[in-house]
Write a protein that holds these residues in place. Structure first.
Motif, short mmCIF file in Angstrom:
data_model
loop_
_atom_site.label_atom_id
_atom_site.label_comp_id
_atom_site.label_asym_id
_atom_site.label_seq_id
_atom_site.Cartn_x
_atom_site.Cartn_y
_atom_site.Cartn_z
N ILE A 322 0.69 -1.09 0.07
CA ILE A 322 0.11 -0.03 0.07
C ILE A 322 0.90 1.24 -0.03
O ILE A 322 0.58 2.36 -0.51
N ASP A 323 1.99 1.09 0.54
CA ASP A 323 2.92 2.32 0.56
C ASP A 323 4.27 1.87 0.93
O ASP A 323 4.59 0.70 0.85
N ALA A 324 5.39 2.67 0.74
CA ALA A 324 6.84 2.39 0.56
C ALA A 324 7.23 1.91 1.91
O ALA A 324 8.45 1.26 2.34
N SER A 325 6.39 2.06 3.13
CA SER A 325 6.95 1.72 4.32
C SER A 325 6.89 0.17 4.68
O SER A 325 7.44 -0.42 5.57
N TRP A 326 6.28 -0.53 3.63
CA TRP A 326 6.10 -2.03 3.78
C TRP A 326 7.00 -2.65 2.94
O TRP A 326 7.07 -2.38 1.56
N ASP A 327 7.69 -3.61 3.37
CA ASP A 327 8.69 -4.39 2.54
C ASP A 327 8.03 -5.44 2.04
O ASP A 327 6.91 -6.51 2.73
N ALA A 328 8.26 -5.86 0.79
CA ALA A 328 7.53 -7.05 -0.01
C ALA A 328 7.58 -8.40 0.87
O ALA A 328 6.76 -9.19 0.70
N ASP A 329 8.76 -8.62 1.07
CA ASP A 329 9.14 -10.03 1.70
C ASP A 329 8.43 -9.89 3.04
O ASP A 329 8.12 -11.12 3.65
N GLU A 330 8.44 -8.97 3.70
CA GLU A 330 7.88 -8.92 5.35
C GLU A 330 6.29 -9.22 5.22
O GLU A 330 5.67 -9.96 5.80
N LEU A 331 5.66 -8.61 4.01
CA LEU A 331 4.36 -9.01 3.59
C LEU A 331 4.20 -10.31 3.45
O LEU A 331 3.29 -11.17 3.97
N LEU A 332 5.02 -10.91 2.55
CA LEU A 332 4.81 -12.36 2.15
C LEU A 332 5.11 -13.31 3.43
O LEU A 332 4.45 -14.14 3.68
N ARG A 333 5.99 -12.75 4.18
CA ARG A 333 6.43 -13.60 5.55
C ARG A 333 5.08 -13.68 6.40
O ARG A 333 4.75 -14.72 6.94
N LEU A 334 4.34 -12.65 6.44
CA LEU A 334 3.37 -12.72 7.36
C LEU A 334 2.11 -13.42 7.03
O LEU A 334 1.36 -14.01 7.79
N VAL A 335 1.84 -13.24 5.68
CA VAL A 335 0.69 -13.85 4.85
C VAL A 335 0.94 -15.50 4.91
O VAL A 335 0.10 -16.04 5.42
N ALA A 336 2.35 -15.78 4.52
CA ALA A 336 2.79 -17.29 4.67
C ALA A 336 2.70 -17.86 6.07
O ALA A 336 2.13 -19.08 6.17
N SER A 337 2.79 -16.85 6.96
CA SER A 337 2.69 -17.77 8.42
C SER A 337 1.12 -18.12 8.98
O SER A 337 1.08 -19.08 9.30
N LEU A 338 0.43 -17.19 8.31
CA LEU A 338 -0.98 -17.22 8.54
C LEU A 338 -1.35 -18.61 7.87
O LEU A 338 -2.36 -19.37 8.10
N ASP A 339 -1.08 -18.57 6.54
CA ASP A 339 -1.40 -19.49 5.59
C ASP A 339 -0.91 -21.29 5.99
O ASP A 339 -1.47 -21.86 5.50
#
Length: 604
Positions: A322-339
């Motif tokens: 949504i903005d530059a404050s979010w790292d792409a790998d960090e987003l993937l890590r959180l979603v994968a943790s939930l998944d």
């Protein structure tokens, strides 16, 4: 020596010795010998008849008993011996034919491993496979059959999966890749980590399905059992009429002999098990004759998208935040943790992608999943929601659709929201199978009148795919309940086959006239509820299942109708005195050989 072979040998011996006695003039002795050789066959037959009657089944074995009994009663000992030989020979022929028909299934059951080499504390120990638990490290030696499902450790494994999938060439699996139990190590020894207990392994599940396939009687065979009663009545009526009209008891005996045994009870079981065995050789496991029969009548096909028309193995193509404050790998890590808590193929793809990137996943908690839509839960103290854009939009501020600009229609997207705020989307690519269009066209050529794509994906995704394959209808945004309702609606109109990968398709597969599950992984709900399980990841095998079923049904019908007509013609000839008992027995045996050989064509 098997009991059936022993009866044949005894009948042949009696016929030979009695014939010698007749030639030398000892006619009374010859009758005694022929009668004695007939008696064991008749006794065994009567025991089988009583057993069948106790089960409430009336079969054509009664005709064989009547013909042998009548021949002995009328003093026609030679005819009785010939009928006994023909009947015992027919039973032996049926046993041989069924053995040939079951060869693929029997070979599969005969390869069930019993022990495994487990590595513990640096030493190897041979243990029963029932003692293996997930996480155990086992050694697979050259030529060993893999006893359980697992993953390759630190090397490349070369395995032969032909018995499971029909693929003739060995397959290479890299470290970390999954291996199916029942495969054979076609290369060097390697180590494997156990992922499922033996009772839950792919091979154990397949063995259970095979045993079920061998034991279940198809609806068409049950119908044949009922027809057998009518054929019995017709036989007795023709025999009685011939005797009454001519006054010659030998004519009645000849009629009974010609009807013993009948292709109705030989051809159908052999043809059906031949078709099932033929399918097994191509990696198509048809659970029973009922499923085979249902396949042969299919006029509507419903296919799932993910894992069926597509490979079901999505790859991350892009991550948009949504903005530059979010790292792409960090987003993937959180979603994968939930998944990690989801069994959906896209969820598994995200977990695999995160691990390939070396991201450290944490266990989720308080997980709630809406099947086919999305998943929510606690990850590292935060409330996280991931799934379809509509699912995430309903649980967060922000519009996931604004991040989709420039994406091709039909692109799969997983949106994510953290603590009620939209944080980004993960763009995935799950390509259409290269043979999908050809297979769909093949369904139409095979006589399927309606082909429907039913998917839980968005309608625009489904529409984009429908533009590339010939379909009667393409319906998206389906919940499992809606997909189930769609299947029921189609079933009410025509015999319907549902093809799905099984993640959310189990109810729909169960509701179809015949369900076809793509792949067998342990005790997956799809493989349990579907009538057909395709063991290799190839959509064309669903078309192959239809073709095998239709050919098997045609061959079975040819054998039964042709055999019955020949039997009736022979009975009429016998009734008019044109076919004596011994010639009638030989004529009927020739019919049996022809119909069984024809039924075995289903193997080819």
């Amino acid at each position: 020596m098997s009991p059936r072979l022993a009866l044949v040998v005894l009948a042949v011996a009696g016929l030979t010795v009695g014939g010698i006695a007749a030639v030398v003039g000892a006619s009374e002795l010859s009758r005694v010998i022929w009668s004695g050789a007939t008696a064991p066959v008749l006794v065994v037959l009567l025991v089988e008849i009583v057993t069948s009657l106790r089960r409430g089944s009336v079969g054509l074995d009664l005709v064989a008993a009547l013909s042998m009994g009548a021949a002995l009663l009328f003093g026609e000992a030679l005819a009785a011996n010939v009928v006994g030989l023909m009947y015992a020979g027919g039973q032996l022929l049926e046993q041989f034919a069924e053995g040939r028909a079951k060869r693929e299934l029997t070979a599969l059951l005969g390869r069930v491993p019993r022990t495994a080499m487990r590595k513990r504390d640096g030493a190897l120990e041979q243990v029963p496979i029932g003692e293996l638990v997930p996480g155990d490290l086992i050694l697979i030696r050259a030529g060993d059959t893999l006893p359980v499902d697992g993953t390759v450790v630190a090397t490349t494994a070369v395995v032969n999966e032909a018995a499971l999938t029909g693929e003739p060439l060995p397959v290479k699996h890299k470290a970390g890749e999954a291996l199916l139990s029942g495969s054979i190590n076609a290369g060097d020894a390697f180590e494997m980590t156990v992922t499922h207990p033996a009772a839950q392994s792919t091979f154990a599940h397949i063995v259970r399905l095979v045993e079920q396939a061998q034991q279940t009687k198809a609806p068409v065979v049950r119908v044949a059992d009922r027809l057998a009663v009518w054929f019995l009545l017709v036989t007795v009526a023709i025999a009685g009429a011939a005797w009454w009209w001519s006054g010659d008891h030998l004519r009645a005996l000849a009629v009974l002999v010609v009807a013993t045994p009948c292709p109705l009870i030989l051809a159908l079981p052999v043809a059906l098990i031949s078709g099932i065995s033929r399918a097994a050789g191509q990696g198509i496991l048809i659970k029973d004759g009922g499923a085979l029969e249902a396949l042969s009548r299919v006029r509507t096909v419903i296919v799932d998208k993910t894992g069926t028309l597509t490979h079901g193995v999505a790859h991350v193509a892009e991550i948009r935040t949504i903005d530059a404050s979010w790292d792409a790998d960090e987003l993937l890590r959180l979603v994968a943790s939930l998944d990690q808590a989801s069994n959906h193929v896209i969820a598994q793809a995200l977990v695999a992608e995160a691990r390939e990137r070396g991201l450290v996943l944490t266990p989720p908690s308080a997980v709630a999943e809406v099947t086919g839509s999305g998943i929510s839960g606690q990850v590292e103290g935060h409330e996280l929601s991931a799934g379809g854009s509509r699912y995430v939009a309903a649980r967060s501020t922000g519009d996931p659709y604004t991040l989709r600009a420039g994406l091709e229609p039909g692109t799969a997207v997983v949106a994510a929201a953290l603590d009620g705020k939209l944080v980004g989307i993960i763009v995935l690519h799950d390509p259409l199978r290269t043979d999908a269009a050809d297979v769909i066209a093949g369904f139409a050529r095979h006589g399927v009148e309606r082909i429907v794509l039913a998917s839980g994906d968005r309608q625009d995704v489904v529409d984009a795919l429908a533009n590339r394959v010939p379909l009667s209808a393409a319906i998206g945004d389906l919940s499992p309940e809606a997909k189930l309702q769609l299947v029921r609606q189609e079933v009410s109109q025509a015999p319907t086959m549902m093809v799905g990968d099984g993640v959310n398709d189990a109810p729909a597969l169960a509701a179809a006239s015949v369900g076809v599950a793509m792949g067998a992984r342990g005790s997956a709900a799809s493989a349990q509820t579907a009538g057909v399980v395709i063991l290799v990841d190839r959509l064309d095998r669903a078309l192959g299942a239809l073709e095998i079923a239709a050919r098997t049904r045609t061959i079975a019908t040819q054998s039964v109708v042709g055999g019955l007509l020949l039997s009736l013609v022979g009975m009429l000839f016998a009734a008019f005195g044109l076919l004596p008992p011994i010639a009638g027995a030989l004529f009927q045996e020739a019919i049996d050989v022809v119909v069984i050989l024809n039924a075995l064509r289903a193997l080819r």
